[in-house]
Design an enzyme around this catalytic site. Structure first.
Site, mmCIF file in Angstrom:
data_model
loop_
_atom_site.group_PDB
_atom_site.id
_atom_site.type_symbol
_atom_site.label_atom_id
_atom_site.label_comp_id
_atom_site.label_asym_id
_atom_site.label_seq_id
_atom_site.Cartn_x
_atom_site.Cartn_y
_atom_site.Cartn_z
ATOM 1 N N GLY A 156 -1.617 -8.551 -6.738
ATOM 2 C CA GLY A 156 -2.497 -7.448 -7.111
ATOM 3 C C GLY A 156 -1.707 -6.265 -7.638
ATOM 4 C CB SER A 157 -2.511 -2.676 -7.554
ATOM 5 O OG SER A 157 -3.791 -2.892 -8.094
ATOM 6 C CB THR A 158 1.996 -4.662 -4.631
ATOM 7 O OG1 THR A 158 1.742 -6.058 -4.763
ATOM 8 C CG2 THR A 158 1.182 -4.117 -3.478
#
Lengths: 516, 452
Positions: free
Chosen positions: A215-217
């Site tokens: 995801g956004s990590t």
């Protein structure tokens, strides 16, 4: 008659010679295959005839051996079994070994040739050295904090000391008590069947053997590639990014969970996790640069051992721009183990240098004399120092200003990145809440801990902030434990030394290292 | 080598050449033969409990006293006897006691070593009795037919007793079980030797010739074949194949030596092959033994765990070249008959190929001394008897050692002197006593022409 007696004597002699030849065949030439026959209990009897060496966390053994008085004498016992199961694994008389019990088996079982007084000595005397010890890099407080933070939720935590690669915490939940598998009786068989049939997969070490969409990590990786490649000059300059963003070569639209992403600066997009900005940025950076950065950070590497073998994280090296756009925000085929994402955070914290993560600090004999030590090993320089510095700013901003406020620790600088990943057909699976971060105590020379947390969180809605909601507090607890901050934060240069987890030293360890 | 002493000897009635008596050599070797098992006994205790077993001194003294008594009997009643025979017997018996004592530690409920010690004493007693009472082995020739009658009675007796472990070879009296077939071996050897010595010329040179085979007249061959067939028949009925194989081999060897006719060996082997095939395919007990021999690991593949033979092979292989050391092996995994039929597996595992070879060479030496005594003798009965007794030992060692190491199908039989079992032990002591007696005659009559 005399010649007949001589001939008869020769026949008798031949019979005895046949016996000797056959005995040689069995005892010398076929001995190996007979000894290794699984139905031959001798190896098992010998293996369990002495206490197995212990695995140490923070200087104290988390394992022990119990003399059962049975034919297979010693059985493994575990202190805080579920807490350390993702580190120790199990050592079962019936089902073999796993994790450190498996990779360090020769030391623990006393069969490692280096444990003997002279290499090869034990082969000659048919002796077995007492089981050696395995000193782990695990920080008991950090491990405990991660385990308690995850609680009954399904998830995993990996924490690394950025400068050295020492793994400070490795937790996977739901866990199990490996002591249930130690023996060889009916209850062990029952436990084995039950653990294997459990849909929650307690035997799975999620921290290193399960890959999740990051995801956004993953935007940390995207930002690193873009900065390194020069696709971004000034992180504070507005980017030319539409909201929603139409994926190149397709009709699909990518939108955001937060407002203000249209033409947002990279800093704002990082702090508030704008998908549109980073998808476009990834495409602008290009596949080669993106894949190169991911691989330098450890993606697509299937041979990493810590010494536990770690599953390969994935970033596709052949895809079209639409897929690259999605991959740049940690979706599509991009997958990472929690340990991999901890390595990403550690690389940023450590000036771009990726240290080989390791779980075993050293192995010793039962008396404490060092058998092997693991030194710090640099895998590669993933990014330049300046890129790492700018990324540290972005990550610090995300904690101080953006989605990661829950991870802020008074008395320390914390940089982090939240993430939420949908998965399953039509994104119907329970979403994964992510948080990756690093922390540097005030006055310390360098960050002492980098951590990655993933939680399967039913409550995580599509808001990216959920990573900050459910995963960030766990990361904060782990970082606090690893930093070992005093109750009242002071500016004391000596705190750096105490911030680092001190290497575990068992009592009686007064001998100098004998071998490297 | 004795030239100088012969030249300076006083002009008495002694023969010109006198062989040295070698009783001092025997005594020295006996000391070694007692010390080695005592050392083994201590080694077992040190390995198992870290201390010398409390009975070590008594055990050593007891064994030493037995050996000394036997030595004195030989010194006074058979002064020219071969000096190797008695030490070999004492050493093998002592090793057997150590191995059984060692296995007893794994089965606290079933102690066999004390009983074996009683039987050893009895065996040495009988040894002394034979050496003292039997002044000349040729006396036995007179009792040929009494011997064969006795042998047949002994062989038939167990038929009237219940079978033990699938074989009807035991007589249970009170707490003791006796295997009469063991004693019958000696009696049959006496009979064969005596009969063949008396009729060897008739067997060799009379009768008709068919193709290249010289068949003797039925009048001469009839009784011996009948008795042999009868004894083998009894054994097959009792399902004791090891002993019937032994009798058969003994018969063929003695017949060949007596007549010098190779044809007998051919006929004998043919008969043996036919008999083995018939019994092997018809008798289920024997058939399963052959299957085990061909596929020792079949039961593992079938998921039933290793069988006895597989466990025995595992034990031998675990010993390797140097062995695990006394008390440190796991041959008890063999389970049933570990102390009797499979005793050699314990030797193989704990003493290794080195120790096993030493034991087999000891047997080889014993057999060789028996043959040598026969060669030195001039008269045929003594020659055939010593040959027969030595062959019994050789064949028995081959049949059982070959069986437990997977060389030939396994047949229940006792390793001479080593295995648990009183009848076998006593019988072997009698065999050694007879060999001592024969070698004494051979060497005291030495005339300087034939090799001693």
């Amino acid at each position: 008659m005399t010649s007949c007696i001589r001939r008869a004597a020769i026949v008798c002699a031949l019979l005895l010679v046949a016996l000797l030849v056959n005995a040689t065949r069995i005892q010398v030439f076929q001995a190996g295959s007979y000894d290794d026959n699984p139905a031959n209990r001798r190896q098992a009897i010998a293996r369990y005839s002495q206490a197995r060496g212990d695995i140490l966390v923070g200087g104290a053994p988390v394992t022990s051996s119990e003399d059962t008085g049975e034919q297979l004498r010693f059985e493994r016992r575990y202190r805080d079994g579920p807490l350390y199961a993702p580190v120790t694994g199990f050592a079962s008389q019936a089902y073999g070994t796993s994790l450190l019990e498996n990779t360090e088996d020769e030391i623990l079982a006393g069969t490692d040739p280096l444990l003997g007084p002279v290499p090869g000595w034990n082969d000659l005397t048919r002796d077995r050295s007492p089981g050696g010890r395995v000193v782990t890099t695990i920080n008991a407080a950090a491990q405990q904090a991660a385990f308690q933070g995850l609680g009954t939720r399904k998830g995993a935590v990996a924490a690394i000391e950025p400068a050295t690669g020492r793994i400070l915490a490795l937790v996977s939940t739901p866990s199990y008590d490996p002591g249930r598998l130690s023996g060889n009786d009916a209850s062990v068989k029952e436990a084995w069947t039950q653990l294997n049939a459990d849909p929650e997969k307690p035997l799975l070490n999620r921290a290193i053997h399960q890959t999740y969409p990051p995801g956004s990590t993953f935007k940390v990786v995207t930002a690193a590639a873009a900065l390194e490649e020069g696709a971004v000059g000034d992180v504070d300059r507005p980017t030319d990014s539409p909201d929603p963003y139409r994926l190149p070569g397709s009709e699909a639209q990518l939108s955001n969970e937060v407002n203000g992403c249209e033409d947002a600066s990279v800093r704002y997009a990082f702090e508030w996790s704008c998908n549109t900005v980073f998808a476009k940025l990834g495409v602008e950076t290009g596949l080669d640069a993106m894949a190169g950065m991911a691989q330098r950070l450890g993606f697509n590497e299937g041979r990493l051992t810590i010494p536990l073998p770690v599953s390969a994280s994935n970033f596709d090296t052949r895809m079209d721009d639409a897929q690259l756009a999605l991959s740049s925000v940690g979706q599509f085929d991009t997958r990472a183990t929690p340990l991999q994402m901890a390595m990403v955070a550690a690389a940023v914290a450590n000036g771009g240098s990726v240290k080989s993560p390791r779980l075993v600090d050293r192995t010793t004999t039962d008396g404490g004399a060092t058998v092997r030590t693991a030194g710090v090993r640099t895998l590669r320089q993933a990014m330049s120092q300046s890129t790492a510095m700018r990324l540290r700013e972005l990550m610090t901003g995300a904690v101080e200003e953006g989605t990661g406020k829950n991870a802020a620790i008074p008395g320390a600088t914390v940089g982090g990145k939240t993430g939420t990943a949908q998965h399953g057909v039509g994104n119907t699976g329970t979403p994964y809440a992510w948080f990756i971060s690093w922390a540097q105590a005030d006055g310390a020379l360098e960050p002492a801990v980098a951590v990655a947390v993933v939680v399967e969180d039913a409550a995580a809605d599509r808001a990216d902030i959920s990573g900050g909601g459910s995963a960030a507090p766990i990361a904060k607890a782990v970082m606090k434990a690893a930093l070992n901050l005093p109750a009242a934060p002071r500016s004391d240069p000596r705190r750096d030394a105490s911030a680092k987890p001190s290497p575990a030293s068992p009592p009686g360890n007064r001998w100098p290292a004998r071998r490297q | 080598m004795t030239g100088p002493t012969a030249d300076t000897a006083a002009p008495t009635a002694v023969p010109a050449v006198r062989l040295p008596r070698r009783r001092g050599t025997e005594l020295a070797l006996l000391g070694l033969a007692v010390l080695l098992p005592v050392y083994g006994y201590c080694a077992v205790g040190l390995a198992k409990s870290g201390s010398v077993p409390p009975g070590a001194v008594g055990y050593g003294a007891g064994l030493g006293a037995l050996a000394l008594l036997a030595h004195l009997a030989v010194r006074f009643r058979a002064p020219y006897a071969d000096p190797l025979l008695l030490p070999i017997a004492v050493l093998l018996n002592g090793i057997g006691l150590v191995l059984i004592y060692r296995l007893d530690l794994e089965t606290p409920a079933d102690r066999a070593a004390p009983t074996q010690l009683v039987w050893s004493t009895l065996g040495v007693g009988l040894f002394i009795g034979v050496v003292v009472v039997l002044r000349d082995h040729r006396v036995l020739q007179r009792y040929a037919y009494l011997s064969v009658a006795g042998a047949l009675v002994l062989l038939m007796a167990p038929i009237f007793f219940p079978a033990v472990n699938g074989a009807k070879i035991w007589i249970r009296l009170g707490g003791f079980s006796i295997q009469p077939g063991e004693f019958a071996k000696v009696l049959l050897a006496v009979f064969f030797a005596s009969y063949l010595a008396a009729n060897r010329n008739a067997l060799a040179y009379t009768g008709r010739r068919i193709w290249k085979l010289q068949l003797p007249t039925g009048r001469v061959l009839g009784p011996i074949v009948a008795i042999w067939l009868f004894s083998v028949g009894v054994l097959v009925l009792e399902r004791d194949l090891g002993t019937s194989l032994l009798f058969f081999g003994l018969f063929v060897i003695l017949l060949y030596v007596a007549t010098g006719r190779t044809g007998w060996v051919a006929v004998g082997l043919l008969l043996a092959a036919l008999g083995a095939f018939a019994v092997g395919s018809l008798e289920p007990h024997v058939h399963s033994r052959i299957e085990d021999w061909l596929h020792p690991f079949a039961s593992i593949d079938a998921g039933q765990g290793p069988g006895q033979l597989a466990q025995s092979l595992f034990a031998f292989s675990a010993g390797g070249m140097l062995g695990t050391g006394l008390g440190l092996g796991h041959s008890i995994l063999i389970g049933f008959a570990a102390k009797s039929d499979f005793i050699l597996a314990t030797a193989g595992e704990e003493l290794g190929l080195t120790g096993l070879s030493a034991i087999i060479l000891l047997y080889g030496l014993l057999v060789e001394r028996g043959f040598r005594a026969g060669l030195a003798l001039r008269e045929p009965f003594g020659r055939l008897l010593s040959m027969g007794l030595a062959s019994i030992v050789a064949l028995q060692v081959f049949v059982i050692a070959g069986g437990v190491t997977g060389l030939i199908p396994l047949t229940g039989m006792a390793m001479p002197f080593l295995a648990q079992g009183g009848s076998s032990l006593v019988t072997n002591w009698i065999i050694v006593a007879l060999l001592i007696r024969i070698s004494d005659s051979a060497r005291s009559q030495y005339d300087g022409t034939a090799p001693p």
